[in-house]
Design a protein around this motif. Structure first.
Motif, PDB file in Angstrom:
ATOM      1  N   THR A   6       3.139  19.844 -27.447  1.00 57.65           N
ATOM      2  CA  THR A   6       3.834  20.818 -28.295  1.00 57.65           C
ATOM      3  C   THR A   6       3.266  20.720 -29.705  1.00 57.65           C
ATOM      4  O   THR A   6       3.479  19.718 -30.389  1.00 57.65           O
ATOM      5  N   PRO A   7       2.517  21.727 -30.157  1.00 58.86           N
ATOM      6  CA  PRO A   7       2.016  21.693 -31.539  1.00 58.86           C
ATOM      7  C   PRO A   7       3.168  21.603 -32.536  1.00 58.86           C
ATOM      8  O   PRO A   7       4.252  22.166 -32.305  1.00 58.86           O
ATOM      9  N   ASN A   9       5.733  22.117 -35.452  1.00 60.33           N
ATOM     10  CA  ASN A   9       6.385  23.316 -36.009  1.00 60.33           C
ATOM     11  C   ASN A   9       6.378  24.496 -35.045  1.00 60.33           C
ATOM     12  O   ASN A   9       6.418  25.652 -35.465  1.00 60.33           O
ATOM     13  N   THR A  10       6.311  24.211 -33.737  1.00 59.32           N
ATOM     14  CA  THR A  10       6.433  25.271 -32.737  1.00 59.32           C
ATOM     15  C   THR A  10       7.411  24.811 -31.656  1.00 59.32           C
ATOM     16  O   THR A  10       7.741  23.627 -31.554  1.00 59.32           O
ATOM     17  N   ASP A  11       7.843  25.765 -30.828  1.00 58.91           N
ATOM     18  CA  ASP A  11       8.648  25.434 -29.652  1.00 58.91           C
ATOM     19  C   ASP A  11       7.830  25.611 -28.374  1.00 58.91           C
ATOM     20  O   ASP A  11       8.384  25.732 -27.279  1.00 58.91           O
ATOM     21  N   LEU A  12       6.499  25.609 -28.510  1.00 57.56           N
ATOM     22  CA  LEU A  12       5.608  25.799 -27.371  1.00 57.56           C
ATOM     23  C   LEU A  12       5.433  24.486 -26.623  1.00 57.56           C
ATOM     24  O   LEU A  12       4.940  23.512 -27.185  1.00 57.56           O
ATOM     25  N   GLN A  13       5.841  24.437 -25.356  1.00 55.26           N
ATOM     26  CA  GLN A  13       5.542  23.269 -24.523  1.00 55.26           C
ATOM     27  C   GLN A  13       4.426  23.666 -23.569  1.00 55.26           C
ATOM     28  O   GLN A  13       4.647  24.335 -22.557  1.00 55.26           O
ATOM     29  N   ASP A 176       0.227  28.065 -41.677  1.00 58.17           N
ATOM     30  CA  ASP A 176       0.201  26.997 -40.680  1.00 58.17           C
ATOM     31  C   ASP A 176      -0.789  27.359 -39.573  1.00 58.17           C
ATOM     32  O   ASP A 176      -0.879  28.514 -39.150  1.00 58.17           O
ATOM     33  N   ILE A 177      -1.506  26.359 -39.090  1.00 58.85           N
ATOM     34  CA  ILE A 177      -2.444  26.520 -37.982  1.00 58.85           C
ATOM     35  C   ILE A 177      -1.927  25.681 -36.815  1.00 58.85           C
ATOM     36  O   ILE A 177      -1.618  24.499 -36.980  1.00 58.85           O
ATOM     37  N   VAL A 178      -1.830  26.288 -35.626  1.00 55.11           N
ATOM     38  CA  VAL A 178      -1.269  25.561 -34.487  1.00 55.11           C
ATOM     39  C   VAL A 178      -2.336  25.039 -33.539  1.00 55.11           C
ATOM     40  O   VAL A 178      -2.067  24.119 -32.755  1.00 55.11           O
ATOM     41  N   CYS A 179      -3.548  25.628 -33.569  1.00 53.76           N
ATOM     42  CA  CYS A 179      -4.594  25.175 -32.658  1.00 53.76           C
ATOM     43  C   CYS A 179      -5.969  25.516 -33.213  1.00 53.76           C
ATOM     44  O   CYS A 179      -6.112  26.438 -34.022  1.00 53.76           O
ATOM     45  N   VAL A 180      -6.949  24.754 -32.770  1.00 57.41           N
ATOM     46  CA  VAL A 180      -8.355  25.009 -33.095  1.00 57.41           C
ATOM     47  C   VAL A 180      -9.131  25.006 -31.786  1.00 57.41           C
ATOM     48  O   VAL A 180      -9.007  24.078 -30.979  1.00 57.41           O
TER      49      VAL A 180
END
Length: 282
Positions: A6-7, A9-13, A176-180
């Motif tokens: 889960t990145p 500051n997200t609710d992504l699992q 905010d960046i959640v992924c690269v």
């Protein structure tokens, strides 16, 4: 080894083994696939195998891949995260052309929304310029344009693709960046330091070309390791990536249900310290 990430500051699992949809288009990522029904079947099989993270773009095809995803999976499962990317377009000669003005980025977001059948995009990566890797140019203006789209509610989260550490830092001054998502595998490890920095920041790292891409890895060590583990070289390469760092998400692409099952099975492959050391030396 955790199977989810889960990145911050997200609710992504996100299940750490996802699916990259590029191969659903025709040859050279252009036009429709030879067998559209088979492409639909691969996507549905991915859902049955527990994949909940699909990587795509509307410039795959163009438009074709997203339209197949919509045909196969819409209405989407609540736990499915679709990650798309913008910043390029396809020329009539099948070329890959930068498309990073505010107007082009807005148009690309609307193309993705329309072809996926969505009102908001979960994650949109800005694919920075450079066909041979990051060119290091400023990405401030495109990121500001994407932030406006996020503020309008068209994008939930923003990621980056084809960037270096300085470009990541520049983007983080804006949003905010959640992924690269960058080129990384056993033999192409320029991002080792960046991966560790992102892990400390709670940002996902998503390698593309995990087995070398258009020029597959040629390694006797990889082949021997796979044989010893009764696995395929692709499975070993994926397992190495998953053990490399807890923020690593892999998105192997395939147009075959058989290969899809092999890719998912790589998540259960454990590499001991001696094997990892041998692979690290490739």
């Amino acid at each position: 080894m955790s199977k989810h990430y889960t990145p911050r500051n997200t609710d992504l699992q996100l299940n750490r083994i996802g699916y990259g949809a590029m191969q659903l288009a025709g040859p050279h990522v252009w036009g429709p696939p030879k067998d559209r029904a088979a492409a639909v079947a691969v996507l549905r099989a991915a859902m049955e195998l527990g994949i909940n993270h699909i990587d795509t773009s509307d410039f795959y095809g163009p438009h074709v891949t997203n339209q197949i995803i919509r045909e196969a999976l819409h209405p989407y499962r609540d736990d499915l995260t679709i990650v798309t990317k913008i910043g390029f377009r396809r020329g009539e000669d099948q070329s890959w052309l930068p498309a990073a003005s505010a107007e082009e980025l807005r148009s690309a977001v609307h193309d993705n929304l329309r072809n996926l059948g969505l009102d908001v995009l979960d994650v949109v990566n800005y694919r920075a310029p450079g066909l041979e890797g990051a060119d290091g140019s400023s990405i401030a203006e495109p990121l500001k344009a994407m932030l406006r789209l996020k503020e309008e509610g068209l994008i939930r989260h923003i990621g980056l693709s084809n960037v270096n550490a300085e470009q990541v830092a520049e983007a983080q001054q804006i949003t905010d960046i959640v992924c690269v998502q960058n080129h990384y595998n056993l033999a192409h490890r320029k991002d080792d330091a960046l991966i560790d920095t992102l892990a400390a920041q709670g940002i996902a790292y998503v390698p593309f070309f995990p087995l070398g891409g258009f020029s597959p890895l040629q390694s006797e060590v990889l082949t021997q390791t796979a044989a010893a583990l009764h696995a395929t070289p692709m499975q070993v390469a994926l397992a190495w990536l998953l053990q490399r760092s807890p923020n690593m998400l892999v998105i192997p692409g395939t147009s075959s249900v058989t290969h899809l099952r092999e890719n998912v099975a790589a998540g259960a492959l454990q590499l001991d310290a001696a094997t990892v050391q041998a692979l690290n030396a490739i």
